[in-house]
Each structure stands twice: as structure tokens, then as C-alpha cells.
Motif scaffolding. Structure first.
Motif, PDB file in Angstrom:
ATOM      1  N   VAL A   1       0.928  -1.626  -0.246  1.00  0.00           N
ATOM      2  CA  VAL A   1       0.421   0.491   0.038  1.00  0.00           C
ATOM      3  C   VAL A   1       0.664   1.177  -0.136  1.00  0.00           C
ATOM      4  N   ALA A   2       0.664   2.094  -0.971  1.00  0.00           N
ATOM      5  CA  ALA A   2       0.999   2.730  -0.776  1.00  0.00           C
ATOM      6  C   ALA A   2       0.255   4.693  -1.062  1.00  0.00           C
ATOM      7  N   ALA A   3       0.445   5.186  -0.822  1.00  0.00           N
ATOM      8  CA  ALA A   3      -0.227   6.880  -0.390  1.00  0.00           C
ATOM      9  C   ALA A   3       0.146   7.642  -2.109  1.00  0.00           C
ATOM     10  N   THR A   4      -0.978   8.108  -2.823  1.00  0.00           N
ATOM     11  CA  THR A   4      -1.362   8.649  -3.716  1.00  0.00           C
ATOM     12  C   THR A   4      -1.770  10.118  -3.527  1.00  0.00           C
ATOM     13  N   THR A   5      -1.778  10.800  -2.164  1.00  0.00           N
ATOM     14  CA  THR A   5      -1.915  12.112  -1.812  1.00  0.00           C
ATOM     15  C   THR A   5      -1.351  11.942  -0.083  1.00  0.00           C
ATOM     16  N   GLU A   6      -0.553  13.490  -0.443  1.00  0.00           N
ATOM     17  CA  GLU A   6      -0.081  13.823   1.282  1.00  0.00           C
ATOM     18  C   GLU A   6      -0.944  14.279   2.275  1.00  0.00           C
ATOM     19  N   GLU A   7      -1.975  14.364   1.928  1.00  0.00           N
ATOM     20  CA  GLU A   7      -3.190  13.736   3.258  1.00  0.00           C
ATOM     21  C   GLU A   7      -3.265  12.043   3.309  1.00  0.00           C
ATOM     22  N   SER A   8      -2.992  11.509   2.764  1.00  0.00           N
ATOM     23  CA  SER A   8      -3.517   9.752   2.973  1.00  0.00           C
ATOM     24  C   SER A   8      -2.872   9.584   4.580  1.00  0.00           C
ATOM     25  N   ILE A   9      -3.182   8.812   5.064  1.00  0.00           N
ATOM     26  CA  ILE A   9      -3.114   8.251   6.268  1.00  0.00           C
ATOM     27  C   ILE A   9      -1.309   7.477   6.209  1.00  0.00           C
ATOM     28  N   ILE A  10      -0.872   6.426   4.775  1.00  0.00           N
ATOM     29  CA  ILE A  10      -0.340   5.942   4.589  1.00  0.00           C
ATOM     30  C   ILE A  10       1.688   7.392   4.292  1.00  0.00           C
ATOM     31  N   PHE A  11       1.352   8.098   3.595  1.00  0.00           N
ATOM     32  CA  PHE A  11       1.584   9.520   3.575  1.00  0.00           C
ATOM     33  C   PHE A  11       2.677   9.458   4.972  1.00  0.00           C
ATOM     34  N   LYS A  12       0.996   9.974   5.508  1.00  0.00           N
ATOM     35  CA  LYS A  12       2.056  10.797   7.278  1.00  0.00           C
ATOM     36  C   LYS A  12       2.947   9.286   7.606  1.00  0.00           C
ATOM     37  N   TYR A  13       2.452   8.301   7.309  1.00  0.00           N
ATOM     38  CA  TYR A  13       2.477   6.964   8.506  1.00  0.00           C
ATOM     39  C   TYR A  13       4.205   6.860   7.588  1.00  0.00           C
ATOM     40  N   LEU A  14       4.293   7.057   6.374  1.00  0.00           N
ATOM     41  CA  LEU A  14       5.604   6.722   5.930  1.00  0.00           C
ATOM     42  C   LEU A  14       6.667   7.813   6.400  1.00  0.00           C
ATOM     43  N   GLU A  15       6.301   9.088   6.874  1.00  0.00           N
ATOM     44  CA  GLU A  15       6.690   9.843   7.195  1.00  0.00           C
ATOM     45  C   GLU A  15       7.490   9.568   8.447  1.00  0.00           C
ATOM     46  N   LYS A  16       6.623   9.101   9.613  1.00  0.00           N
ATOM     47  CA  LYS A  16       6.994   9.089  10.744  1.00  0.00           C
ATOM     48  C   LYS A  16       7.737   7.550  10.940  1.00  0.00           C
ATOM     49  N   TRP A  17       7.260   6.531  10.222  1.00  0.00           N
ATOM     50  CA  TRP A  17       8.027   5.333  11.239  1.00  0.00           C
ATOM     51  C   TRP A  17       9.036   4.622   9.188  1.00  0.00           C
ATOM     52  N   GLY A  18       8.501   5.388   8.262  1.00  0.00           N
ATOM     53  CA  GLY A  18       9.316   4.571   6.768  1.00  0.00           C
ATOM     54  C   GLY A  18       8.223   2.927   6.158  1.00  0.00           C
ATOM     55  N   GLU A  19       9.266   2.929   5.483  1.00  0.00           N
ATOM     56  CA  GLU A  19       8.560   1.595   5.477  1.00  0.00           C
ATOM     57  C   GLU A  19       9.047   0.439   6.181  1.00  0.00           C
ATOM     58  N   GLY A  20       7.383  -0.416   5.952  1.00  0.00           N
ATOM     59  CA  GLY A  20       7.682  -1.765   5.824  1.00  0.00           C
ATOM     60  C   GLY A  20       6.171  -2.121   7.091  1.00  0.00           C
ATOM     61  N   MET A  21       5.899  -3.162   7.953  1.00  0.00           N
ATOM     62  CA  MET A  21       4.699  -4.289   7.928  1.00  0.00           C
ATOM     63  C   MET A  21       4.186  -2.758   8.493  1.00  0.00           C
ATOM     64  N   HIS A  22       3.001  -2.504   7.798  1.00  0.00           N
ATOM     65  CA  HIS A  22       1.781  -1.836   8.939  1.00  0.00           C
ATOM     66  C   HIS A  22       0.500  -2.369   9.404  1.00  0.00           C
ATOM     67  N   HIS A  23      -0.522  -3.267   9.336  1.00  0.00           N
ATOM     68  CA  HIS A  23      -1.173  -3.788  10.069  1.00  0.00           C
ATOM     69  C   HIS A  23      -1.825  -5.158   9.396  1.00  0.00           C
ATOM     70  N   VAL A  24      -2.459  -6.323   9.694  1.00  0.00           N
ATOM     71  CA  VAL A  24      -2.548  -7.383  10.072  1.00  0.00           C
ATOM     72  C   VAL A  24      -4.113  -7.636   9.818  1.00  0.00           C
ATOM     73  N   ALA A  25      -5.137  -7.670   8.623  1.00  0.00           N
ATOM     74  CA  ALA A  25      -5.976  -8.103   8.195  1.00  0.00           C
ATOM     75  C   ALA A  25      -6.392  -9.175   8.407  1.00  0.00           C
TER      76      ALA A  25
END
Length: 134
Positions: free
Chosen positions: A56-80
Motif C-alpha cells: 500500500v502506497a500513498a497517492t496524496t500527501e493527505e493520506s494516512i499512509i503518507f503520514k505513516y511513511l514519514e514517521k515510520w518508513g516502509e515496513g509492515m503496516h497492519h494485519v487484516a
């Protein structure tokens, strides 16, 4: 009740570069890519046995993934986890004192409706509930 692990989500900076990398790792290409406009993300799914890996990658800077990547970098994000009745699970979990990030299920990728449990209530693990839509 949670039935099985539906997928593991991995936050990535560049969906195409990561898709190619994981295709090499898994020995096969992703079966689906999809933009989820409401979340500001693009996804790429790999089927691994009965479970899936979701890039999962961000398409906008408002995306929660964009903010996650800024703070934590790439890696495991969630378990569904797959659930039969997401509304019933939401009610059950609230009764158990578990907070949700969204109290109302919303459209997710891969023909699912989804909601997330608050990671502060789940030992820091972001858990997603998924119900198949038809």
C-alpha cells in the motif's frame, strides 16, 4: 468472530518498485492493483497460499499512509482478518472495550468493507477487519 488472516499490509514508498521487488521474492506477479480514492492509496495484492500480502502506497500527501511513511518508513503496516459480519464484530469489540478508528465500515480494496481497531488497544498492532462484498 475472526475467521482467518486475510492479508498483511506493507506500507511502501513506491508501489511499482515494491511490486517488482515482491514479485521477485514470491516468484509471481501481483494479481491485482487498485486505487482507493477515499483513502488516498494505491494497493497491489499478492496471493500467498490462503492469505495475501497487500502493498500500500500513498497517492496524496493527505493520506494516512503518507503520514505513516514519514514517521515510520516502509515496513509492515497492519494485519487484516476476515470476518463474516463486520457490524457484529464492531459491536462485540466495543463491548470488550476495544476502540475503533472508524466506527462505521467503509469501502476498502479488493471488494471488502473494512474497519480498523485502535492500535493503542491492541498492543501497538494495527488490526483491520475485512468483510467480503458481493
Amino acid at each position: 468472530m475472526m475467521k482467518k488472516i486475510e492479508h498483511i499490509g506493507i506500507a511502501v514508498s513506491d508501489i511499482e518498485t515494491s511490486r517488482k521487488l515482491f514479485a521477485k521474492i514470491f516468484g509471481k506477479d501481483s494479481y491485482k492493483s487498485e486505487k482507493v480514492e477515499s483513502e488516498g492509496v494505491i494497493t497491489s495484492f499478492f496471493q500467498i497460499g490462503e492469505s495475501k500480502i497487500e502493498l500500500v502506497a500513498a497517492t496524496t500527501e493527505e493520506s494516512i499512509i503518507f503520514k505513516y511513511l514519514e514517521k515510520w518508513g516502509e515496513g509492515m503496516h497492519h494485519v487484516a482478518f476476515t470476518v463474516e459480519d463486520i457490524e457484529q464484530e464492531i459491536t462485540r469489540l466495543k463491548r470488550e472495550g476495544i476502540r475503533l478508528l472508524n466506527d462505521v465500515p467503509k469501502k476498502g480494496a479488493d471488494n471488502k468493507i473494512i474497519c480498523f481497531l485502535h492500535p493503542e488497544d491492541t498492543n501497538g498492532v494495527l488490526i483491520e477487519l475485512c468483510q467480503e462484498t458481493f
